[in-house]
Design a protein around this motif. Sequence first.
Motif, PDB file in Angstrom:
ATOM      1  N   MET A   1      -1.629  88.389 -27.945  1.00 34.54           N
ATOM      2  CA  MET A   1      -2.852  87.897 -28.569  1.00 34.54           C
ATOM      3  C   MET A   1      -4.035  88.696 -28.041  1.00 34.54           C
ATOM      4  N   SER A   2      -4.877  89.187 -28.932  1.00 31.20           N
ATOM      5  CA  SER A   2      -6.044  89.953 -28.514  1.00 31.20           C
ATOM      6  C   SER A   2      -7.092  89.017 -27.910  1.00 31.20           C
ATOM      7  N   THR A   3      -8.032  89.591 -27.160  1.00 28.80           N
ATOM      8  CA  THR A   3      -9.086  88.777 -26.561  1.00 28.80           C
ATOM      9  C   THR A   3      -9.970  88.149 -27.640  1.00 28.80           C
ATOM     10  N   ALA A   4     -10.179  88.884 -28.733  1.00 30.32           N
ATOM     11  CA  ALA A   4     -11.000  88.340 -29.823  1.00 30.32           C
ATOM     12  C   ALA A   4     -10.317  87.143 -30.464  1.00 30.32           C
ATOM     13  N   ALA A   5      -8.999  87.267 -30.690  1.00 32.00           N
ATOM     14  CA  ALA A   5      -8.262  86.154 -31.296  1.00 32.00           C
ATOM     15  C   ALA A   5      -8.224  84.947 -30.364  1.00 32.00           C
ATOM     16  N   GLU A   6      -8.088  85.215 -29.068  1.00 31.10           N
ATOM     17  CA  GLU A   6      -8.059  84.116 -28.101  1.00 31.10           C
ATOM     18  C   GLU A   6      -9.412  83.409 -28.049  1.00 31.10           C
ATOM     19  N   ARG A   7     -10.512  84.179 -28.126  1.00 25.23           N
ATOM     20  CA  ARG A   7     -11.853  83.581 -28.119  1.00 25.23           C
ATOM     21  C   ARG A   7     -12.044  82.697 -29.353  1.00 25.23           C
ATOM     22  N   LYS A   8     -11.612  83.180 -30.512  1.00 25.89           N
ATOM     23  CA  LYS A   8     -11.773  82.390 -31.740  1.00 25.89           C
ATOM     24  C   LYS A   8     -10.946  81.107 -31.692  1.00 25.89           C
TER      25      LYS A   8
ATOM     26  N   GLY B   1     -10.123  79.474 -28.977  1.00 31.30           N
ATOM     27  CA  GLY B   1     -10.807  78.578 -28.053  1.00 31.30           C
ATOM     28  C   GLY B   1     -12.011  77.917 -28.684  1.00 31.30           C
ATOM     29  N   GLU B   2     -12.778  78.659 -29.474  1.00 28.46           N
ATOM     30  CA  GLU B   2     -13.948  78.088 -30.133  1.00 28.46           C
ATOM     31  C   GLU B   2     -13.543  77.023 -31.135  1.00 28.46           C
ATOM     32  N   ARG B   3     -12.421  77.231 -31.799  1.00 29.70           N
ATOM     33  CA  ARG B   3     -11.947  76.235 -32.767  1.00 29.70           C
ATOM     34  C   ARG B   3     -11.646  74.909 -32.060  1.00 29.70           C
ATOM     35  N   ILE B   4     -11.040  74.991 -30.880  1.00 33.34           N
ATOM     36  CA  ILE B   4     -10.747  73.769 -30.118  1.00 33.34           C
ATOM     37  C   ILE B   4     -12.032  73.179 -29.544  1.00 33.34           C
ATOM     38  N   ALA B   5     -12.928  74.056 -29.055  1.00 34.46           N
ATOM     39  CA  ALA B   5     -14.179  73.588 -28.448  1.00 34.46           C
ATOM     40  C   ALA B   5     -15.039  72.840 -29.469  1.00 34.46           C
ATOM     41  N   ARG B   6     -15.000  73.265 -30.727  1.00 39.07           N
ATOM     42  CA  ARG B   6     -15.762  72.554 -31.764  1.00 39.07           C
ATOM     43  C   ARG B   6     -15.342  71.099 -31.855  1.00 39.07           C
ATOM     44  N   GLU B   7     -14.043  70.870 -31.706  1.00 38.98           N
ATOM     45  CA  GLU B   7     -13.550  69.496 -31.747  1.00 38.98           C
ATOM     46  C   GLU B   7     -13.942  68.730 -30.488  1.00 38.98           C
ATOM     47  N   LEU B   8     -13.953  69.407 -29.347  1.00 46.31           N
ATOM     48  CA  LEU B   8     -14.332  68.741 -28.100  1.00 46.31           C
ATOM     49  C   LEU B   8     -15.793  68.298 -28.138  1.00 46.31           C
ATOM     50  N   TYR B   9     -16.660  69.130 -28.709  1.00 43.90           N
ATOM     51  CA  TYR B   9     -18.078  68.762 -28.813  1.00 43.90           C
ATOM     52  C   TYR B   9     -18.261  67.503 -29.661  1.00 43.90           C
ATOM     53  N   ARG B  10     -17.376  67.313 -30.632  1.00 44.23           N
ATOM     54  CA  ARG B  10     -17.486  66.134 -31.502  1.00 44.23           C
ATOM     55  C   ARG B  10     -16.806  64.907 -30.908  1.00 44.23           C
TER      56      ARG B  10
END
Length: 460
Positions: A1-8, A10-19
Amino acid sequence: MSTAAERKLGERIARELYRDPDYIDDPVLVEYVQGIWQPLMAAARARGELTPELDERFAWQVLLGKDRSINAFALPGGWLGLHLGLVSVTATRDELASVLAHELSHVTQRHISRLVTNQNQQAPLMLAAMILGALAASKNSHAAAAIGTGAQALAAQQQLNFSRDMEREADRIGLGVMSAAGFEPQGFVAMFEKLQQAARLNDNGNYPYLRTHPMTSERAADMQSRQQLSGRGPLQPTLEHALAAGRARVISNPGVDALRAMVTEADAGSFAALPRVRQAGVLYAATFAAARLREPAVVARLQPRLDAATAGDAAAQRLARLLAAEIAMAQGDAARALRTIDTESRRRPELLLAAQAQVQTGRAADAAQRLQTWVATQPRDAAAWQQLSAAHAAQGQPLRAVRAEAEARVAQLDYTAALDRFKAAQELARKGGGDHIEASIVDTRAREVESLLREQALER
């Protein structure tokens, strides 16, 4: 997995955590955790564990959850979750540092990416086993079943071994990182003892070779031997940590019965026998709990005791003053809150609390000026943007207020809500509700958020 794919990812999961309703941005606890997190990051850079590429591409954000369970976790892309239940059971900052160092090492060693790679490597083996089973089925159905079951068991065991090795690696590297950051290695051993106690309540009884994590006793023994080799001294509890842990305890246990028990603990006969650090933590939790129970008489009785317990310790006195100002705000006395704290401080808890009090006392312009300076260097601070929105609204500047609301949504990765707010700001600008420079900024930011939403759609 590339670093860019891993960052994206993580952001997808973080969006749910913020909610998540359990997500909390408590300025005092966030600042305290960051005071431990940043030295760990610096040590990881110095040791070469955190490469320049990962440092630049990943988020490196710690999100707090008011869950009272003893837990922390690492997500792809440098996002970490920390439950306040874990903070509340730690006795020293070194114990908390051991947890953060462990989770940091999971990310710097790319464990999630390596797990995905491992799964992809196992897929051809599983496919080959299925083909072999199909060929064997024509001659012996029992042989086919045995081949399929054996292949699945082998893949599962390899996955368990991979996960256990990663946990051991995170322990080993995390110990080095926290030691380099100036924390005591004994914090790892002390934290494992607490995890061992929690595990007795939640253990599913699996044999050691069927667990994804090594047994806590095994990890504690390993860390104990490494700590003894380091020759470092014993843990030193601090008043500041005791107060932070007490605050985490109150926030993670909001029930009336739990809060009353904390108040009662400060008046118990055994209180006088407690060490000073423990007394300060109990008094802080009791005062905060009484405020949440809306019992001003109890608060007035406990606050002088808390002030006496923190006397002579600047860090602890500051937390006590912040709590007093917070209580004054809750009681509707914003003027007293401003008198209690240092309104010129550049630290985040004072900034946000002072801004809220200034808006309520008719000094919204002062609040807006300081907040604008802050978000210029901290654009991902959603709480500061929200306070800035309130300050602009109090000054009769609706365009700037709506734009600040939109920026708060961007900071929490809620791009759909952010675009809605930016469009509302554009509508205000068309009606003449603001200056041309602000309208231009709104248009630019709206296009940027639209681009982010298109990227999300492509990912899906």
